[in-house]
Design a protein around this motif. Sequence first.
Motif, short mmCIF file in Angstrom:
data_model
loop_
_atom_site.label_atom_id
_atom_site.label_comp_id
_atom_site.label_asym_id
_atom_site.label_seq_id
_atom_site.Cartn_x
_atom_site.Cartn_y
_atom_site.Cartn_z
N ARG B 300 0.83 -1.27 0.08
CA ARG B 300 0.08 -0.10 0.03
C ARG B 300 0.82 1.42 -0.08
N VAL B 301 0.62 2.20 -0.92
CA VAL B 301 1.11 3.64 -0.77
C VAL B 301 0.16 4.69 -0.48
N PRO B 302 0.29 5.46 0.54
CA PRO B 302 1.64 5.61 1.05
C PRO B 302 1.79 4.78 2.55
N GLU B 303 1.00 4.29 3.13
CA GLU B 303 0.84 3.28 4.28
C GLU B 303 2.02 2.79 4.46
N ASP B 304 2.30 1.42 3.33
CA ASP B 304 3.58 0.76 3.59
C ASP B 304 4.74 1.36 3.33
#
Lengths: 367, 367
Positions: B300-304
């Motif tokens: 996931r972007v930007p979570e990860d």
Amino acid sequence: MADTPHPPHPPRPPGSPPPTSADVARQAGVSRATVSYVLNGAEGSARISEATRARVRAAADELGYVPHAAARALRAGASRMVLMSAPHVPAGPLYARFAHEAQSALSRLGYTVAHLAAGVGGATGDVGDAGAAGDGPGAPADVRAWAELRPTAAVALPPTVLTPADVAVLKQAGTRAVITVGPPRVAGAHSLTMDQREVGAAAVAHLVERGRRRVGVVVPAEPGLDTFSGPRLAGAHAAAVEGSGGGTDVRLRPLPLAFTEESAAALAARWPALGLDGVFAYNDEYAMLLMRALQDAGVRVPEDVAVIGADDLMLARLTRPRLSSVRLDRASGAEFAAYVDELVRSPASRPRRRRAMTVTVTAREST
Amino acid sequence: MADTPHPPHPPRPPGSPPPTSADVARQAGVSRATVSYVLNGAEGSARISEATRARVRAAADELGYVPHAAARALRAGASRMVLMSAPHVPAGPLYARFAHEAQSALSRLGYTVAHLAAGVGGATGDVGDAGAAGDGPGAPADVRAWAELRPTAAVALPPTVLTPADVAVLKQAGTRAVITVGPPRVAGAHSLTMDQREVGAAAVAHLVERGRRRVGVVVPAEPGLDTFSGPRLAGAHAAAVEGSGGGTDVRLRPLPLAFTEESAAALAARWPALGLDGVFAYNDEYAMLLMRALQDAGVRVPEDVAVIGADDLMLARLTRPRLSSVRLDRASGAEFAAYVDELVRSPASRPRRRRAMTVTVTAREST
DNA sequence: TTGAAAGCGGTACCAC
DNA sequence: GTGGTACCGCTTTCAA
């Protein structure tokens, strides 16, 4: 840092004029004729003793002698220079690739390739240049400047257009091959036709094949793109007519669109009212812009509307859904170079036109 | 179709040589000197009667006379020609815009601008050119060909590099201003520095600011991009060092990536193993490629992982999430033109460097 | 094996 | 007001 093999050149007084072949001759203790022979390796003319050759070369090297192209061209009467028009609008990768290929193939054939901007002056009197974008639609080439350089060949790449008078001026100046690349057929010039109508036609045909009947065609608001968008729209119309019949007509609707998110959002907002089920978005960039705006407005692609672009950009494959596109395969730069060379060798040949482009549809998820 | 105002020119025998000023003189019944005066409007020299002027102009017009640039340059000793290196790698829109602006500003100042490819030959001995992509990393300019043209100014735009020897050759040939645009500082040349390290530094600083500590830096596998990617990586390193301390270190990891979906997918596949929480993707195009691949792989972007590109492309704003980017603002083409002009007028001035670029981070959703 | 000299097309000084 | 003419740097024929 690293030791320089040849210490550049004995740093001569910066104000001094460039060394001439006479300087080399003096330095080597020979005549200018000998210098010329040695440096050009003109085998047929005279055999110079190896000792002399060495002296001449050493002198030239030491002086940092570089021949004067203008003088040579003047004497020779011809200049082996190929002039190509430089794009004014930011060029796409296809264009860049073609230009670079042609360039390097031509230099392998011994030509010097220069890209000259199609100057501002010329027939169309657009004063000043308020817009940042370009010098106006289908900017006229400043052929005078070109002709002054006495090029061996002149190539007008889109969006540069050449009038028959322009062609005459160039021919008059001894240009052996005048070639236009792009849609317009110009009297007296050879041409590589790249009929942009085919692009519009292929796109619309594809949409029709996918069962779409009410098709929008994006027409960029940006100036300087008219050269392309006009024919693409025309081709779209042709395909619409072609696709009609058998009960259901294909309806076409031109959609002006500026390359800004605002413009795209505005268009997307009135989308439902337009009642379109397919759209040819001029090219992949406009397609990406529009697709994003449509999705943000709740319009589903391809369910509600099928979207197709053109140019088959790498980046356009990365969208969700992946964008379908009309792919343009240009003749390779190398082929083009060979064509130019052939024309230069036999300029007598009647102006011909050649296909420079093949068009194919790459269907992905957006249609 | 439409009636031509001036029927191009009396279609002369195609084989005949271009008319010279002597031809014009003969036709007008005057001397070559008079022709020269009239056509150049050299006020200070002599006053020619209006009647004669008219006759000369008429003759020139009728013959389709165009002066021979080489002859003029030869006599004048200088050529008011500005040579700029043509890009070999597909140039971005920023580049295109800059080049075009500079071009038109310079022609307004009375220069003829030509883009010459930096030829294949040169210092770095890369034989043949197997790769289709470019002429090799930081391709050397074929300065000989440039110097032969006796340009008034020479401008090396990236990725063209000029060695000190190259600069010497050009100066030796009478080039009044030699200007390099880009990272390397070249002895003897004026330069417009565009320190690409700042780009990498800004990107990484931004990621650090966002709390990221294990940062990947994409390094394009494509040749010809080294000129940019090297310094960008170096700048990233510098920023990592800078951002470290206070307990947590910033760790940097170079990530080779080719501009293909396969390459991106491969990188994405081993992403979890890399343990990165931020990535500077060289530029927006690589960023888009990588982001798509990461998302497809479930990252996931930007979570990860936070992703940032560079160049602030319009298209990159359209991704989901919208891509953050390092924006490069180049000096305007007009400013550049003025700089060139200034150097040409006073070539004595010591080589200087000027900032040509300001760097700012545009934060969007991907970081 | 090498040198002398005639231009290529334009410009600009100087004389008429 | 206008014409003669000596160059600019290089190639190439012809003679030596």
